[in-house]
Structures are given as C-alpha cells and as structure tokens.
Scaffold this active site. Sequence first.
Site, PDB file in Angstrom:
ATOM      1  N   ASP A  59      51.748  33.828  22.271  1.00 53.41           N
ATOM      2  CA  ASP A  59      50.401  34.222  22.684  1.00 53.41           C
ATOM      3  C   ASP A  59      49.562  34.801  21.550  1.00 53.41           C
ATOM      4  OD1 ASP A  59      50.124  34.013  25.793  1.00 53.41           O
ATOM      5  OD2 ASP A  59      52.126  34.842  25.481  1.00 53.41           O
ATOM      6  N   GLU A  64      42.546  39.462  21.043  1.00 53.80           N
ATOM      7  CA  GLU A  64      41.774  40.503  21.719  1.00 53.80           C
ATOM      8  C   GLU A  64      42.678  41.499  22.436  1.00 53.80           C
ATOM      9  OE1 GLU A  64      37.980  40.540  24.648  1.00 53.80           O
ATOM     10  OE2 GLU A  64      39.714  39.464  25.433  1.00 53.80           O
ATOM     11  N   ASP A  65      43.817  41.038  22.931  1.00 56.20           N
ATOM     12  CA  ASP A  65      44.677  41.914  23.717  1.00 56.20           C
ATOM     13  C   ASP A  65      45.415  42.945  22.874  1.00 56.20           C
ATOM     14  OD1 ASP A  65      44.048  40.773  26.215  1.00 56.20           O
ATOM     15  OD2 ASP A  65      45.443  39.121  25.831  1.00 56.20           O
ATOM     16  N   ARG A 129      48.335  44.088  33.738  1.00 57.17           N
ATOM     17  CA  ARG A 129      48.617  44.324  32.321  1.00 57.17           C
ATOM     18  C   ARG A 129      48.218  45.717  31.829  1.00 57.17           C
ATOM     19  NH1 ARG A 129      49.363  39.260  29.723  1.00 57.17           N
ATOM     20  NH2 ARG A 129      50.329  37.912  31.270  1.00 57.17           N
ATOM     21  N   HIS A 159      42.741  39.484  33.654  1.00 57.44           N
ATOM     22  CA  HIS A 159      42.117  40.619  32.980  1.00 57.44           C
ATOM     23  C   HIS A 159      40.729  40.890  33.566  1.00 57.44           C
ATOM     24  CE1 HIS A 159      44.697  39.567  29.260  1.00 57.44           C
ATOM     25  NE2 HIS A 159      45.120  40.742  29.700  1.00 57.44           N
ATOM     26  N   CYS A 246      38.965  36.196  24.203  1.00 56.95           N
ATOM     27  CA  CYS A 246      40.317  36.644  23.871  1.00 56.95           C
ATOM     28  C   CYS A 246      40.815  36.166  22.520  1.00 56.95           C
ATOM     29  CB  CYS A 246      41.300  36.235  24.970  1.00 56.95           C
ATOM     30  SG  CYS A 246      41.493  34.483  25.191  1.00 56.95           S
TER      31      CYS A 246
END
Length: 252
Positions: A59, A64-65, A129, A159, A246
Amino acid sequence: MIAVTHGVSPHIHRCELTHRPREPLDLDLARRQHAAYQDALRRHGFTVVELTVNLDLPDSVFVEDTAVVLDEIAVLCRPGAPSRRKEVPGIRPVLERYRPVAEIRAAGTLDGGDVLRVGKTLFVGLSSRTNLDGLEQLRALLTPYGYQVKAVSVHGCLHLKTAVTAADEDTLVAYPEWIDMEPFHGFRVLEVPKEEAEAANVLRLNRSVLVAEGFPRTEKMLRDAGFSVETVDISELRKAEAGLTCSSLLVT
C-alpha cells in the site's frame, strides 16, 4: 510547493481492502496512471518528490495515510491496519527536511485519509482505521498551534476523505450517506450522486479541483458551482481503494 509521492509497489495486488472485492490489477497501467497524477501536480506548480523506500510494501503508494502535514508541523500517523505501520519510518526522513515532526503512539491509531483540514480546523474521521485515542493525541499535538480538531463518525466507507473533501475553504464535496454531516454545519455542500459516490474524494490544487475521471455528473456540478475542474484517470488504482488525495502529501 512540494508533493511527496511514492512509487507503485509491485505487490499492490496484495493491498489492504475493506469495502471493495479484490480484482485483478494491472501493475503497468497503475504506474502509468500514477505518473499522470504526478504530472497533474507538476502542472499546478508542485515539485514532485517520488520515494521508493517502501516498494516492498503493497500500500506504499498511498502516502497520505502515513502523515498529516500542516504549516507548522508534520505528524506521523500510526495506521489502523497493522500491515501499513512499516511504511511510516521510511516517510520520516523526507518530512524532516520540511517540518518539525511529531508522532502518534500506541494504542492510538490514525490514518491521514481520515483527516480533512479546512483552514484551522481538522475534521477527523472515527473509522475502522482511526480511533479516539489517535484523535485525542492529534488534538494535543496541534492545540498549541491554534488548530481545532473535530470528530466525525464514519460508517460506510474506508476513510473520512472517501466521503468528503474540500473544494475550497467554504465548499465541501460529499456523499453524506457514509458519514455524519452534522460537524460540517455551515459549509456549502455539493452532494455527489449515489452512482458517483467515490467522486466525493477530490483534490484541491490551488485554484483548480482535480476529479477522478469517469464521474461526469460530479464534474459538471463543480463546473456549474464556479470551479475550474481537471480530471485524471485512476481507475486501476481505485481497485486498491484509492482516491485522489491518498497518493500525495502536499507540503505548501
């Protein structure tokens, strides 16, 4: 202006999935689409920094995460999916070039995709998350800089920013069925149609709004509302639950 991005992992077909069925994914096409996305960032004045430090992690393109980047500080996240926590150490060195860095610690979890900044307010999605501990840690880190942190319930998507993003400081693009809209009282809300629910994730680039290709009603709605709109094809990356926000960390 800097846009931190990451190359597409050769293992992206093993990405985390929550709300989509797993489909065959064309790696070459995903990489071409990601390159076109980076070109769009460049057209809007961003210097694109592409990392490859986490190419072994499926991933990793969804940078962005891993962090929340503000004018004064960058906060390293602690992703809710354990498989994604290995991405964060590789992101720290590049962010330290531009900002002081803080971090979310256990048992807090926070994905950057759950954090929507509008001015000095950060709306934080409580999702599969991101938990309340992560939100409270973020609030403690940012209160000294004058930011407000507001919780938003997320119940129908991965999200917060899957369901709502900002086209400007006063206007949101949203699919309200997936989240609690009450915290957004006072904003102009442009609601995407049900058949284009994923189009709620738009990327604001200076005076333009980037919209995923294939959502003509949302594109028209934004143009009719006075926005300059561009589209980019991320259809292959969407198989990995990607949105437009993202795949970059914007350092402005």
